[in-house]
Design a protein around this motif. Structure first.
Motif, PDB file in Angstrom:
ATOM      1  N   GLU A  11       0.803  -1.230   0.000  1.00 51.85           N
ATOM      2  CA  GLU A  11       0.000   0.000   0.000  1.00 51.85           C
ATOM      3  C   GLU A  11       0.835   1.279   0.000  1.00 51.85           C
ATOM      4  OE1 GLU A  11      -2.867   0.865  -1.130  1.00 51.85           O
ATOM      5  OE2 GLU A  11      -4.140  -0.092   0.372  1.00 51.85           O
ATOM      6  N   PRO A  12       1.504   1.601  -1.119  1.00 54.53           N
ATOM      7  CA  PRO A  12       2.217   2.880  -1.165  1.00 54.53           C
ATOM      8  C   PRO A  12       1.241   4.047  -0.949  1.00 54.53           C
ATOM      9  CG  PRO A  12       2.748   1.528  -3.084  1.00 54.53           C
ATOM     10  CD  PRO A  12       1.585   0.878  -2.393  1.00 54.53           C
ATOM     11  N   SER A  13       1.570   4.894   0.003  1.00 59.42           N
ATOM     12  CA  SER A  13       0.763   6.094   0.256  1.00 59.42           C
ATOM     13  C   SER A  13       1.637   7.060   1.031  1.00 59.42           C
ATOM     14  CB  SER A  13      -0.486   5.758   1.070  1.00 59.42           C
ATOM     15  OG  SER A  13      -0.126   5.165   2.297  1.00 59.42           O
ATOM     16  N   PHE A  14       1.342   8.332   0.928  1.00 62.93           N
ATOM     17  CA  PHE A  14       2.117   9.357   1.642  1.00 62.93           C
ATOM     18  C   PHE A  14       3.615   9.165   1.353  1.00 62.93           C
ATOM     19  CE2 PHE A  14      -1.808   8.315   3.982  1.00 62.93           C
ATOM     20  CZ  PHE A  14      -2.498   9.473   3.707  1.00 62.93           C
ATOM     21  N   TYR A  15       4.448   8.956   2.392  1.00 65.80           N
ATOM     22  CA  TYR A  15       5.898   8.788   2.146  1.00 65.80           C
ATOM     23  C   TYR A  15       6.175   7.602   1.228  1.00 65.80           C
ATOM     24  CZ  TYR A  15       6.141   4.693   5.166  1.00 65.80           C
ATOM     25  OH  TYR A  15       5.959   3.433   5.672  1.00 65.80           O
ATOM     26  N   GLY A  16       5.314   6.580   1.240  1.00 62.75           N
ATOM     27  CA  GLY A  16       5.564   5.340   0.508  1.00 62.75           C
ATOM     28  C   GLY A  16       5.549   5.476  -1.001  1.00 62.75           C
ATOM     29  N   VAL A  17       4.921   6.532  -1.509  1.00 60.93           N
ATOM     30  CA  VAL A  17       4.911   6.752  -2.960  1.00 60.93           C
ATOM     31  C   VAL A  17       6.347   6.925  -3.465  1.00 60.93           C
ATOM     32  CG1 VAL A  17       4.158   8.331  -4.794  1.00 60.93           C
ATOM     33  CG2 VAL A  17       2.578   7.720  -2.949  1.00 60.93           C
ATOM     34  N   SER A  18       7.183   7.583  -2.662  1.00 63.74           N
ATOM     35  CA  SER A  18       8.591   7.765  -3.065  1.00 63.74           C
ATOM     36  C   SER A  18       9.322   6.433  -3.185  1.00 63.74           C
ATOM     37  CB  SER A  18       9.311   8.660  -2.054  1.00 63.74           C
ATOM     38  OG  SER A  18       8.726   9.933  -2.012  1.00 63.74           O
ATOM     39  N   PHE A  19       8.951   5.456  -2.358  1.00 64.44           N
ATOM     40  CA  PHE A  19       9.533   4.116  -2.463  1.00 64.44           C
ATOM     41  C   PHE A  19       9.264   3.509  -3.837  1.00 64.44           C
ATOM     42  CE2 PHE A  19       9.736   2.847   2.235  1.00 64.44           C
ATOM     43  CZ  PHE A  19      11.122   2.800   2.209  1.00 64.44           C
ATOM     44  N   ALA A  20       7.980   3.517  -4.227  1.00 61.74           N
ATOM     45  CA  ALA A  20       7.589   2.926  -5.505  1.00 61.74           C
ATOM     46  C   ALA A  20       8.301   3.631  -6.657  1.00 61.74           C
ATOM     47  CB  ALA A  20       6.074   3.008  -5.678  1.00 61.74           C
ATOM     48  N   LYS A  21       8.381   4.960  -6.565  1.00 65.38           N
ATOM     49  CA  LYS A  21       9.013   5.763  -7.615  1.00 65.38           C
ATOM     50  C   LYS A  21      10.486   5.383  -7.791  1.00 65.38           C
ATOM     51  CE  LYS A  21       9.067  10.629  -9.072  1.00 65.38           C
ATOM     52  NZ  LYS A  21      10.470  11.004  -9.176  1.00 65.38           N
ATOM     53  N   ASP A  77      11.579 -10.592  -4.685  1.00 68.11           N
ATOM     54  CA  ASP A  77      12.923 -10.365  -4.138  1.00 68.11           C
ATOM     55  C   ASP A  77      12.884  -9.485  -2.904  1.00 68.11           C
ATOM     56  OD1 ASP A  77      14.603 -11.721  -6.205  1.00 68.11           O
ATOM     57  OD2 ASP A  77      13.547 -10.299  -7.504  1.00 68.11           O
ATOM     58  N   ALA A  78      11.825  -8.703  -2.746  1.00 71.00           N
ATOM     59  CA  ALA A  78      11.669  -7.863  -1.556  1.00 71.00           C
ATOM     60  C   ALA A  78      10.199  -7.556  -1.335  1.00 71.00           C
ATOM     61  CB  ALA A  78      12.454  -6.556  -1.703  1.00 71.00           C
ATOM     62  N   LEU A  79       9.821  -7.468  -0.068  1.00 74.08           N
ATOM     63  CA  LEU A  79       8.476  -7.048   0.319  1.00 74.08           C
ATOM     64  C   LEU A  79       8.662  -5.903   1.321  1.00 74.08           C
ATOM     65  CD1 LEU A  79       5.379  -7.620   0.235  1.00 74.08           C
ATOM     66  CD2 LEU A  79       5.722  -9.026   2.285  1.00 74.08           C
ATOM     67  N   ILE A  80       8.230  -4.709   0.939  1.00 73.81           N
ATOM     68  CA  ILE A  80       8.557  -3.500   1.698  1.00 73.81           C
ATOM     69  C   ILE A  80       7.282  -2.818   2.180  1.00 73.81           C
ATOM     70  CG2 ILE A  80       9.703  -1.243   1.573  1.00 73.81           C
ATOM     71  CD1 ILE A  80      11.546  -2.370  -0.583  1.00 73.81           C
ATOM     72  N   PRO A  81       7.197  -2.496   3.482  1.00 75.81           N
ATOM     73  CA  PRO A  81       6.030  -1.740   3.952  1.00 75.81           C
ATOM     74  C   PRO A  81       6.107  -0.313   3.427  1.00 75.81           C
ATOM     75  CG  PRO A  81       7.650  -1.970   5.715  1.00 75.81           C
ATOM     76  CD  PRO A  81       8.172  -2.754   4.549  1.00 75.81           C
TER      77      PRO A  81
END
Length: 418
Positions: A11-21, A77-81
């Motif tokens: 669930e990328p949201s808020f700060y997590g969108v930068s992770f996906a990017k 290969d990775a599962l990231i919150p």
């Protein structure tokens, strides 16, 4: 061997969108595990993932089954919150899949402020005196023991939601009525029906942006924070690096690292909130993730050329982590808030900000006609802008000066009715 990895984000949201990017731009196959197919549009990450898996992200078994029944079973290969709320569940699922993760107990403590406070107490980390309470009677007894003023807050929420500064029993009764009725937070996660009464800590507030390896900082920086006047705690200004109390910086960082070790977070990124009290630094809370509010996505990049999201993706993939400062500058983000409730007409002067040579970005969150309120949580902020400068003192001074030049204009409701 292919260097393209399959990286799933819960669930990328808020700060997590930068992770996906970052993972997308690194060329990895990005899978977003979401509670709704509408979420990429809702949270702003359309076009930066390759596939969606729909699951109940509030349930460990649903997350695990959704992955097991997907084309990526055995291939992640990775599962990231990528949202705070699911960090402990993501850790549990990653453990079951044999993938690198934050220890489940550590993620659970960073999500639940009471468990974290207990860990700090057990390990002698300076924080606030606290009591767990469920009812007004318990809260009143705890407040008497600790001594007013106190802070009342939920144990498992974020963004300063329903965090109250309490002066006396009458205020406590009103706040308890509100907090007990607060059942569901972001993404339909349940609010625990246990609350914290905490000692109010006096002093300036900071956050420490960290990346640890085996309990030692590979990277550390201190951000100065300004917040709205009491009784609320909404953050309105972040300056990185801190322009003030630089002689106490090592002490602040060391206290943050001790807090992380106390809850078992010894590897990867973290964002630790600290107050510098007359008796020294004390922990407000720990987050086992990069700082939000554009601290990690913008300020760290502008101030130091550091991409903590890239470092984190590499860490989860077992790749080498490079996170050295490439340059030393400074950046500030300033948030516009309403000083009273009303209907927004416009933010006067905001349209001029993009023309300013030091303004990196200016973004409006509320639109004309929106009902706006005196800010009680981060959700109530109206707009923000980011400035960069050579020194933190100059970045902060400039941001405050530009903020001072803005005026929130309210719609005349009588004229509108007429």
């Amino acid at each position: 061997m292919s260097t393209v990895k399959t990286v799933a984000f819960v669930e990328p949201s808020f700060y997590g969108v930068s992770f996906a990017k970052v993972a997308y731009e690194q060329g990895h196959r990005v899978i977003s595990i979401v509670s709704s197919e509408d979420n990429p549009k809702k949270y702003g990450y359309e076009g930066i993932y390759h596939d969606l898996i729909v699951a109940d992200i509030r349930d460990e078994d649903s997350l695990f089954q959704a992955i097991a029944e997907s084309p990526y079973a055995g291939k992640l290969d990775a599962l990231i919150p990528a949202t705070d709320y699911a960090s402990h569940l993501t850790a549990k699922v990653a453990e079951r899949l044999g993938l690198r993760s934050v220890p489940y107990e550590a993620a659970l403590k960073s999500r639940n402020k009471d468990l974290a406070r207990q860990a700090y107490a057990e390990h002698g980390v300076p924080s606030a005196e606290f009591r767990n309470v469920k009812t007004f009677e318990e809260a009143a007894a705890a407040a008497e023991e600790i001594g007013y003023p106190v802070v009342l807050k939920p144990t498992n929420c974020a963004s300063s939601q329903n965090v109250y500064f309490i002066n006396d029993e009458a205020e406590l009764r009103r706040a308890m009525d509100v907090i007990v009725a607060f059942k569901v937070t972001y993404m339909d996660f349940k609010v625990r029906e246990e609350y914290l009464i905490e000692q109010y800590l006096q002093g300036p507030e900071f956050s420490v942006e960290l990346f640890l390896r085996n309990g030692e900082p590979l990277f550390a920086a201190v951000t100065e924070k300004l917040t709205t006047p009491l009784p609320y705690f909404v953050e309105t200004l972040h300056t990185l690096p801190s322009p003030s109390h630089t002689d106490r910086q090592e002490e602040i960082i060391r206290t943050a690292v001790d807090a992380l070790k106390a809850i078992g977070l010894t590897n990867g990124p973290s964002h630790v909130e600290v107050k510098l009290t007359p008796s020294g630094p004390r922990i407000i809370e720990v987050n086992g993730r990069p700082g939000g509010d554009h601290i990690s996505s913008d300020l760290l990049v502008l101030a130091f050329g550091v991409d903590i999201f890239e470092a984190t993706v590499n860490y989860y993939l077992g790749h080498p982590v490079a996170i050295g400062k490439k340059h030393i500058r400074a950046a500030t983000i300033a948030y516009v808030t309403a000083e009273r409730d009303g209907v927004l007409e416009r933010i006067e002067g905001f349209e001029l900000l993009p023309q300013h040579p030091s303004v990196i970005r200016a973004h409006i969150l509320a639109v004309p006609g929106d009902n706006v309120v005196q800010a009680k949580s981060s959700d109530d902020r109206l707009a923000y802008f980011i400035v960069a400068s050579d020194t933190p003192q100059e970045a902060k001074r400039l941001a405050l000066s530009l903020l001072d030049g803005l005026k929130v204009v309210y719609r005349n409701q009588e004229a509108e009715i007429a």
